[in-house]
Enzyme design. Structure first.
Site, PDB file in Angstrom:
ATOM      1  N   HIS A 225      60.488  43.819   5.553  1.00  0.00           N
ATOM      2  CA  HIS A 225      59.222  43.457   5.011  1.00  0.00           C
ATOM      3  C   HIS A 225      59.648  42.581   3.625  1.00  0.00           C
ATOM      4  O   HIS A 225      58.781  41.479   3.697  1.00  0.00           O
ATOM      5  CB  HIS A 225      58.384  44.738   4.239  1.00  0.00           C
ATOM      6  CG  HIS A 225      57.130  44.249   4.075  1.00  0.00           C
ATOM      7  ND1 HIS A 225      56.240  44.022   5.030  1.00  0.00           N
ATOM      8  CD2 HIS A 225      56.344  44.046   2.930  1.00  0.00           C
ATOM      9  CE1 HIS A 225      54.994  43.379   4.522  1.00  0.00           C
ATOM     10  NE2 HIS A 225      55.120  43.455   3.041  1.00  0.00           N
ATOM     11  N   TYR A 229      58.181  38.595   2.544  1.00  0.00           N
ATOM     12  CA  TYR A 229      57.925  38.078   0.978  1.00  0.00           C
ATOM     13  C   TYR A 229      58.764  36.828   0.699  1.00  0.00           C
ATOM     14  O   TYR A 229      58.630  35.909  -0.157  1.00  0.00           O
ATOM     15  CB  TYR A 229      58.044  39.178   0.211  1.00  0.00           C
ATOM     16  CG  TYR A 229      56.422  39.848   0.267  1.00  0.00           C
ATOM     17  CD1 TYR A 229      55.251  39.145  -0.455  1.00  0.00           C
ATOM     18  CD2 TYR A 229      56.246  40.972   0.969  1.00  0.00           C
ATOM     19  CE1 TYR A 229      54.296  39.763  -0.420  1.00  0.00           C
ATOM     20  CE2 TYR A 229      54.720  41.354   0.885  1.00  0.00           C
ATOM     21  CZ  TYR A 229      53.786  40.806   0.272  1.00  0.00           C
ATOM     22  OH  TYR A 229      52.841  41.392   0.464  1.00  0.00           O
ATOM     23  N   HIS A 376      48.588  38.313  13.690  1.00  0.00           N
ATOM     24  CA  HIS A 376      48.701  38.423  12.204  1.00  0.00           C
ATOM     25  C   HIS A 376      49.679  37.772  11.562  1.00  0.00           C
ATOM     26  O   HIS A 376      49.556  36.933  10.684  1.00  0.00           O
ATOM     27  CB  HIS A 376      48.924  39.954  11.783  1.00  0.00           C
ATOM     28  CG  HIS A 376      49.357  40.170  10.462  1.00  0.00           C
ATOM     29  ND1 HIS A 376      48.582  39.974   9.210  1.00  0.00           N
ATOM     30  CD2 HIS A 376      50.580  40.767   9.887  1.00  0.00           C
ATOM     31  CE1 HIS A 376      49.151  40.339   8.410  1.00  0.00           C
ATOM     32  NE2 HIS A 376      50.416  40.583   8.728  1.00  0.00           N
ATOM     33  N   PHE A 377      51.023  37.765  12.050  1.00  0.00           N
ATOM     34  CA  PHE A 377      52.116  36.943  11.374  1.00  0.00           C
ATOM     35  C   PHE A 377      51.959  35.366  12.000  1.00  0.00           C
ATOM     36  O   PHE A 377      52.607  34.660  11.149  1.00  0.00           O
ATOM     37  CB  PHE A 377      53.329  37.656  11.465  1.00  0.00           C
ATOM     38  CG  PHE A 377      54.000  38.000  12.915  1.00  0.00           C
ATOM     39  CD1 PHE A 377      54.526  36.536  13.684  1.00  0.00           C
ATOM     40  CD2 PHE A 377      54.114  38.912  13.515  1.00  0.00           C
ATOM     41  CE1 PHE A 377      55.085  36.703  15.032  1.00  0.00           C
ATOM     42  CE2 PHE A 377      54.898  39.314  14.694  1.00  0.00           C
ATOM     43  CZ  PHE A 377      55.356  37.979  15.449  1.00  0.00           C
ATOM     44  N   HIS A 378      51.271  35.022  12.865  1.00  0.00           N
ATOM     45  CA  HIS A 378      51.154  33.746  13.006  1.00  0.00           C
ATOM     46  C   HIS A 378      49.908  33.312  12.113  1.00  0.00           C
ATOM     47  O   HIS A 378      50.001  31.824  11.925  1.00  0.00           O
ATOM     48  CB  HIS A 378      50.852  33.358  14.619  1.00  0.00           C
ATOM     49  CG  HIS A 378      51.834  33.372  15.427  1.00  0.00           C
ATOM     50  ND1 HIS A 378      52.455  34.458  15.764  1.00  0.00           N
ATOM     51  CD2 HIS A 378      52.699  32.155  15.913  1.00  0.00           C
ATOM     52  CE1 HIS A 378      53.662  34.075  16.648  1.00  0.00           C
ATOM     53  NE2 HIS A 378      53.671  32.910  16.636  1.00  0.00           N
ATOM     54  N   ARG A 441      52.447  43.292  22.698  1.00  0.00           N
ATOM     55  CA  ARG A 441      53.178  42.191  22.189  1.00  0.00           C
ATOM     56  C   ARG A 441      54.493  42.034  22.700  1.00  0.00           C
ATOM     57  O   ARG A 441      54.706  43.097  23.489  1.00  0.00           O
ATOM     58  CB  ARG A 441      53.311  42.018  20.592  1.00  0.00           C
ATOM     59  CG  ARG A 441      54.182  43.312  20.252  1.00  0.00           C
ATOM     60  CD  ARG A 441      54.315  43.190  18.668  1.00  0.00           C
ATOM     61  NE  ARG A 441      55.054  42.110  18.150  1.00  0.00           N
ATOM     62  CZ  ARG A 441      56.019  42.623  16.860  1.00  0.00           C
ATOM     63  NH1 ARG A 441      55.673  43.563  16.362  1.00  0.00           N
ATOM     64  NH2 ARG A 441      56.700  41.315  16.553  1.00  0.00           N
ATOM     65  N   ARG A 442      55.339  41.153  22.808  1.00  0.00           N
ATOM     66  CA  ARG A 442      56.577  41.137  23.000  1.00  0.00           C
ATOM     67  C   ARG A 442      56.502  41.408  24.565  1.00  0.00           C
ATOM     68  O   ARG A 442      57.613  42.266  24.990  1.00  0.00           O
ATOM     69  CB  ARG A 442      57.597  42.070  22.156  1.00  0.00           C
ATOM     70  CG  ARG A 442      57.243  41.920  20.966  1.00  0.00           C
ATOM     71  CD  ARG A 442      58.397  42.905  20.331  1.00  0.00           C
ATOM     72  NE  ARG A 442      59.267  42.242  19.357  1.00  0.00           N
ATOM     73  CZ  ARG A 442      60.219  42.709  18.394  1.00  0.00           C
ATOM     74  NH1 ARG A 442      60.404  43.898  18.677  1.00  0.00           N
ATOM     75  NH2 ARG A 442      60.933  41.823  17.844  1.00  0.00           N
TER      76      ARG A 442
END
Lengths: 555, 47, 166
Positions: A225, A229, A376-378, A441-442
């Protein structure tokens, strides 16, 4: 004015060469990793199979490692070195150590990349045990991490030397931010370094028989995590301290910016369990405690949102736009150094909200390991972070190469930003929806057991292939712009836009630079969040796991 | 011409600044946050 | 350090929202027992049959009481073992009446797997040496795909099953 002069003063050649080296790796990674992403969306559309027997999970591993670990880390370290060079300076010795760091990371990257490409590390970028990759993969990762520490300690040293020469002065804001980010990085990557060096390497070499799976996962997410950041903070640096200059304004508040970074340091680490919410073997009360801490890390982002809007509004109003939103219309929309990061900021609104949903304890079951997470992380890393990095590259690269961002290149940059936005809007939105409908995913293309549910997923996967194609066009365009800025743009001086404080700004409280205090609290919070559950996990350990090679296609 | 900002000389630089637009923007953001979260919570409960 | 009046209101609003979120999920978790899957039970992954749930004859769907069922599953690369039917053929579809309470219990013989009944809240990690379990009420009729949603190797996408709620 002194500061303006400094912004226009090019780096000495030997400094610029070091910073640019990191940029070359960054944009090479973008092209390679982006191509992999394109192929993935094609495969998942069900209309395309990979040639030459290439495995889907090989390209997926390359995509994750090259973009998530290599591109980001190289860009960040190169950018941060440039920030340090500009604000506190670099000595010959520090530059040399910087080179050692660069080469160590590059060697590690090549080792890991080759191991993946020859099919010996189809383990994805999370390399979860007991899937066992070839030892060279883990050695490569270890080199990248340890190499990055060398840079971190060089940055610490740079600020330390400056402070000694400037007794009683507050450190330059950007140098302060770099040190915060690198402190966080070192503290966090200790976790993954321990996992790799103590657990994975001996285990993959056959020196130990078994590995403790849950411990390795917990160490990974202790790092995983703060990793995100570590990507985000350089974007925040640009939003707080670069963008105001580009739009012709001043810093909103030096102290609030520092406070936000301190809060990010303290609360980004003790939150790794929110990636492990659906795992067995971890007490749910401790999961919930880390969920609470996760909500704390939202606060500095709330502060950042306010600061950014306020910077825009104050700047606009000072220029004379007095209506409620007049200042908004007059932002420099035609300047790609502003537009690209701005789109990144907008993407962080749904990105951040999605993150809060993901971390909400039992609600995590709604989306865990569905392609919602990928969507989300894209938004967060592949839009917010990367568009801000692009926005930085448009001035940083020509500043380093002694060239200029010409109006034509600026225009191409704007087109690039729009292509990216459209592609990502299509891809990320369809990922979010498909994820809520349960699509995983994946995973390579599969009809699973068939039926209406699976058909719906495949429809969204087609949309992702369209979005992915548009994004790849954006990557090609970005690569072209980078090559132009690095080698062919006309010679000149591109500004290194560092914003200044208002002359009448309030004094920044000294306590904000009390490193012992903030690092102390950070470590105390980590100890609070992890000690008891970690002891529990180790005390109640099942038998360890032997290495499994056949599932990833190793014989 | 541009109206001279009356408060830019005040000691607390941003206190007097007119940040109404900013406030509206962040509150829209906040409402989006609360709305989306409860939407997701409702979906979780209904499943 | 100085905060603008509006920033104070904004931060108060933002933090209050976060507190509300935490109260809602905290209440649901600690008082209503809807924690995410967090079973603390362990097993020897090399000898899972020592555990009653995972003996071959206990795999798959079992009715424990009126409207109450349990489903025991063993995951391995790249398969879910739901037991065998009358003809000794491997079960691939679990049929459950609408409105029943179902307890899914699963473990793995080898690597880490996922277990999600897509479209429901049954979504858990399956890790060697641990047992994962989640109880839910199957509220709506329909066909739900079971997917392995944690990468377990190059056949990962071929690991699936189906739940039919009738």
């Amino acid at each position: 004015m002194e500061a303006t002069e400094r912004n226009l003063q090019l780096f000495p050649k030997k400094d610029a060469r070091l910073y640019m080296s990191f940029m070359y790796v960054t944009f090479t990674s973008l092209l390679v990793g982006g191509l992999m992403g394109l192929l993935q969306t094609f495969v998942r559309s069900g209309r395309f199979t990979l040639p030459f027997n290439i495995n889907y999970y090989t390209i997926l591993t390359v995509h994750g490692v090259i973009l998530g670990l290599v591109l980001t880390t190289f860009f960040i370290i190169g950018f941060q070195f440039a920030l340090m060079g500009k604000t506190v300076g670099i000595s010959d010795k520090q530059r040399m150590v910087g080179w050692i760091s660069f080469w160590m990371m590059l060697v590690g990257t090549v080792m890991a990349a080759v191991t993946i490409l020859v099919g010996q590390a189809n383990v994805l970028y999370t390399f979860y045990a007991p899937l066992a990759a070839h030892p060279a993969f883990y050695f490569g990762l270890a080199f990248v991490i340890i190499g990055s520490w060398i840079s971190a300690f060089t940055n610490f040293r740079q600020l330390y030397v400056w402070k000694k020469a400037h007794k009683g002065e507050k450190s330059p804001l950007l140098a302060f931010m770099v040190v915060i980010n690198m402190l966080m990085w070192v503290i966090a990557s200790l976790g993954v370094a321990i996992a790799v060096v103590v657990q994975f390497i001996p285990w993959s070499l056959g020196m130990t028989d078994t590995i403790n799976v849950l411990v390795s996962r917990t160490l990974f997410w202790y790092f995983g995590h703060p990793l995100v950041y570590f990507w985000l903070l350089p974007a925040y640096m640009a939003w707080y301290a670069i963008i105001p200059k580009i739009i012709g304004g001043k810093l909103f508040s030096d102290s609030l910016a520092r406070l936000a970074f301190i809060l990010l340091l303290m609360f980004s680490i003790p939150v790794g369990f929110h990636h492990q919410l659906t795992e067995p073997g971890i007490d749910p009360t401790w999961k919930f405690i880390q969920v609470v801490l996760t909500m704390m890390v939202v606060i500095p982002s709330l502060m950042t949102a306010f600061s950014i809007f306020a910077t825009f509004e104050i700047t606009g109003r000072r220029k004379g736009f007095s209506s409620l939103f007049g200042w908004f219309k007059k932002l420099p929309w035609g300047d790609v150094r502003f537009l690209a990061p701005f789109i990144g900021m907008v993407a962080f609104i749904p990105g951040g909200i999605g993150g809060i949903i993901n971390a909400s304890h039992q609600m995590n079951a709604l989306i865990h390991n569905t392609i919602w997470v990928t969507g989300h992380f894209h938004l967060t890393v592949a839009t917010t972070v990367i568009l801000t990095y692009f926005g930085i590259a448009y001035w940083l690269v020509p500043h380093l190469t002694g060239r200029r961002l010409t109006p034509q290149l600026n225009k191409l940059g704007i087109i690039q930003s729009i292509i990216w936005t459209v592609g990502m809007l299509i891809m990320s939105t369809s990922m979010h929806i498909e994820g809520l409908l349960g699509g995983p995913r994946r995973s390579a293309f599969s009809n699973y057991a068939g039926g209406a549910q699976v058909d719906t997923w495949i429809g969204y996967q087609l949309a992702q292939a369209i979005g992915g194609t548009i994004l790849f066009v954006g990557i090609l365009l970005m690569t072209y712009i980078f090559i132009k800025l690095a080698f062919f743009a006309p010679k000149g001086v591109e500004e290194f836009p560092i914003a200044e404080e208002d002359t009448d700004a309030q004094k920044t409280p000294k306590i904000l630079e009390n490193w012992y205090l903030w690092v102390g609290i950070t470590i105390a919070l980590i100890a609070f969040a992890y000690t008891i559950p970690m002891i529990d996990i180790i005390k109640h350990s099942p038998p360890g796991s032997v290495p499994f090679k056949f599932p990833i296609g190793r014989s | 011409m541009a109206k001279k900002h009356p408060n830019s000389q005040a000691p607390a630089a941003n206190e007097g600044s007119n940040l109404k637009g900013t406030f509206i923007m962040v509150m829209i953001l906040g409402i989006l946050m609360v709305g989306s979260w409860f939407g997701a919570y409702w979906l979780f409960i209904s499943r | 350090m100085h905060l603008h009046k509006y920033e104070k209101i904004w931060l108060a609003f933002g933090m209050a929202s976060l507190v509300v979120f935490l109260l809602v999920i905290g209440f649901a978790a600690f008082w209503k027992g809807t924690h995410p899957q967090s079973s603390l039970d362990m097993i020897d992954q090399n000898n899972i049959e020592a555990y009653d749930n995972f003996k071959p004859e206990n795999l798959g769907l079992q009715e424990v009481a009126d409207g109450k069922y349990k489903v025991n599953i063993v995951a391995s690369t790249f398969n879910y073992d739901f037991g065998v039917d009358k003809d000794e053929k491997p079960v691939k579809t679990i049929r459950i009446p609408q409105g029943s309470t179902v307890l899914f219990t699963i473990t793995t013989k080898d690597v880490v797997h996922g277990f999600q009944v897509a479209g429901t809240n049954v979504n858990m990690m399956v890790e060697p040496g641990h047992i994962s379990r989640y109880e839910t009420v199957m509220k709506k009729k329909g066909e739900y795909t079971i997917v392995c949603n944690e990468y377990c190797g190059i056949g990962h996408h071929q690991m699936f099953g189906k739940v039919e709620v009738y």
